[in-house]
Design an enzyme around this catalytic site. Structure first.
Site, short mmCIF file in Angstrom:
data_model
loop_
_atom_site.label_atom_id
_atom_site.label_comp_id
_atom_site.label_asym_id
_atom_site.label_seq_id
_atom_site.Cartn_x
_atom_site.Cartn_y
_atom_site.Cartn_z
N SER A 34 39.28 89.83 13.51
CA SER A 34 39.75 89.15 12.30
C SER A 34 38.54 88.74 11.46
CB SER A 34 40.63 87.95 12.69
OG SER A 34 41.33 87.46 11.59
N ARG A 60 48.40 76.47 7.31
CA ARG A 60 48.43 77.05 8.65
C ARG A 60 49.74 77.76 8.93
NH1 ARG A 60 45.02 79.02 12.38
NH2 ARG A 60 45.49 78.33 14.48
N ASP A 94 49.91 94.77 13.81
CA ASP A 94 49.22 93.86 12.87
C ASP A 94 49.68 94.14 11.44
OD1 ASP A 94 47.40 92.29 11.41
OD2 ASP A 94 45.73 92.79 12.74
N HIS A 129 48.86 90.47 14.51
CA HIS A 129 47.43 90.26 14.35
C HIS A 129 46.79 89.50 15.52
CE1 HIS A 129 43.65 89.74 12.27
NE2 HIS A 129 43.77 88.42 12.31
N ASP A 130 47.48 88.47 15.99
CA ASP A 130 46.92 87.64 17.07
C ASP A 130 46.68 88.42 18.36
OD1 ASP A 130 46.48 85.27 15.80
OD2 ASP A 130 48.23 84.23 16.59
#
Lengths: 376, 376
Positions: free
Chosen positions: A156, A225, A327, A357-358
């Site tokens: 990332s 967030r 992702d 993505h994580d």
């Protein structure tokens, strides 16, 4: 919450006892003049060998820290399963370094740091680019006696930092291992970043960035967030984990909504609330802004004649690139474009994951295999 | 901006001269008791035939209005190319009705309306479900003498409303033409909705929903719109249109950022700013909240023994379903799941578009072909 409380909260995210500091003095910035009195906070694991050929730089993501691994600390690192004795990044073999990024809030100079005039930088903190952070880290490498990193590795924003290292200092990077990143922030990444910036700046506690004597804009940070976190996960993962379930004891389809904050929630809302609350305890909103803007500026080709010209100089760097299959923030196709633009194109590894993505944080077994394959 | 200014602004979105009103009196709501003094504002085009068999209900999306077509008005409608004389929804053949949704701000009773005590509803406006809006529209159909709609048609939230019509009153719907929607709001759709709600509720001007004597929370509404709009378009469309270009005359990678609102922007940011400003001129933030929460509650199977049981009753309805190929908010796979759950499964038409979810508004030629194919 005052500045000192916030700093303490923030520093709970890392083990202060393991932090080292390097005073950089005045740092020249890419577009913002100079940053006086800059310092970097970092952690290390393992021992640098005699010819300084075993150094590995691990680069953290947007809200990460130098605490990649546990070491002597009680607190597990964010890549705990990958960095340590006998692990993929073997701290018995390598001297592993992780620096808190310039502009952050984990010990390196950032907006919450005290400026030369004795007041927090706040709104006066300069706009930074990822290249500025890499320049600062090059000074750290100098100070540690590391002429060339055996590897720079990250995912990332950490991947973008690793790429920028390879292009800024190709002679100082042997392996670049880059996960879930791309060559330049895209229109959509910029758009999502803008909403996160506005979430913070529209919080009345933001006060133009000079909030350190008062409550920080944590509602805004929490909203930022939440927006970000949705983009970090996949639709199918959220559907499988949460579906339309109500949070236990709450009734989202009920008469109780009117005019209130969302007290009657779906389970996925409670999940986002939790993510927001967690970050709000450990992160400075101004650092979130500074780093988000730095990430928006990410563009390997800027001022270098475009991407291919910028990458020409990296012919000596051994790239290992991986994208997470699900992702949707850093699309696998974007990593493929980067790979194709390298002087010696490489094949992009796929990290197979439903998480989104994580996956660059969670799919440690696949990442370990990738690191092993890299010949690293 | 006061309530009267806002109402005027809002009403600029429709041609007031074309609006008709139906007083509903006290409306029983699915979970929130009753709404007294409710009324619906609607527009019509064409003429109802003698046996009332040519009526078509066009359902608008989240921030849409009854102004689907131009008619006598100077202002084009949001489905201008589809609704009109000789068009796919031919107003020379059909009697076309479009109602402003209950809870909205285009003339039907909503949070900005005056409650029986003479004050705006504001925070006291009840939580609504899409079923409540359909119940209100059934009263409109009664009043117009329409026993059964020849067709109910809509996209996005309008598609959800069309589906809810088919399930709530299957005997009153011959064709249901549903675009870019799904059977129940998903975890991700709920998550994105929560961020939009918080964007408004965290605006200091929100005042718990009772802001009608003061400035409305338009910064929050604008942020909600930006978050939503990103989800309405595709990554590739944003990349192709905007890439990383700077807005003309602005320098996003420059020293000028610190502590300021984003005055130095990328082009995609300017685009989002424009979308935000535009909606803020014509929409009430409380209506945005009310309708967003109604959409979160969308679940055809709720209280009906699940989706398949709910759809059992629709065996007499002729469904035409279409998904936009690049839609990432209402995934084509979700429409396929709905189609498979019908008592007589149908094939989902694909609207081929690079635009994303908004294809249900822009790809009018394909939608016209779909309507023609439906045997409508």
């Amino acid at each position: 919450m005052t500045i000192s409380d916030l700093s303490l909260e923030a520093l709970r995210g890392v083990d202060v006892s393991q932090l080292h500091y390097l005073e950089l003095g005045t740092l020249s910035l890419e577009v913002s003049g100079v940053l006086p009195g800059a310092s970097l906070a970092y952690e290390t694991w393992g021992t640098l060998n005699a010819d300084a050929s075993n150094a590995v730089l691990v680069q953290h993501a947007l809200t990460g820290s130098s605490h990649a691994a546990q070491g002597e600390s009680a607190q597990p690192g964010w890549w705990q399963e990958l960095v340590g004795p006998g692990k993929a990044v073997d701290t018995e073999k390598y001297f592993v370094v992780a620096a808190n990024i310039l502009g952050g809030c984990y010990g390196s100079t950032g907006p919450s740091s005290i400026a030369p005039d004795g007041e927090p930088w706040g709104s006066r903190f300069p706009f930074l680019t990822l290249r500025d952070s890499v320049q600062a880290e090059a000074r750290l490498a100098d100070a540690l006696g590391i002429t060339r990193w055996h590897a720079v590795i990250g995912g990332s924003m950490g991947g973008a930092r690793a790429l920028e290292w390879a292009v800024s200092f190709p002679e100082r990077v042997l392996h670049a291992i880059v996960l879930a990143a791309c060559a330049a922030s895209t229109a959509e990444q910029i758009a999502l970043a803008q909403t996160q910036i506005l979430a913070i700046q529209q919080d009345p506690r933001y006060q133009g960035g000079d909030y350190y004597q008062d409550d920080p804009p944590l509602n805004g940070l929490g909203l930022a967030r939440r927006i970000a976190h949705i983009s970090y996960r996949s639709e199918s993962e959220l559907a499988a984990r949460f579906g339309r379930q109500a949070q236990q004891g709450e009734l989202p389809v009920s008469a109780q909504r009117a005019g209130q904050l969302r007290l009657q929630r779906y389970q996925v809302e409670s999940y986002l609330d939790h993510k927001a609350a967690k970050l709000s305890q450990i992160f400075d909103p101004n650092s979130y802004l500074t780093l988000t803007e730095a990430l928006m500026s990410h563009d390997l080709g800027r001022g270098r004649g475009g991407l291919r010209a910028a990458l020409e100089r990296t012919s000596g760097v051994r790239f290992s690139l991986a994208a997470v299959s699900s992702d949707r923030l850093y699309l696998p196709s974007q990593m493929a474009e980067l790979a194709a633009a390298l002087p010696k194109p490489v094949q992009v590894h796929q990290i197979t994951s439903e998480i989104g993505h994580d996956g660059f944080l969670t799919e440690t077994a696949q990442i370990a295999a990738l690191i092993a394959q890299s010949g690293f």
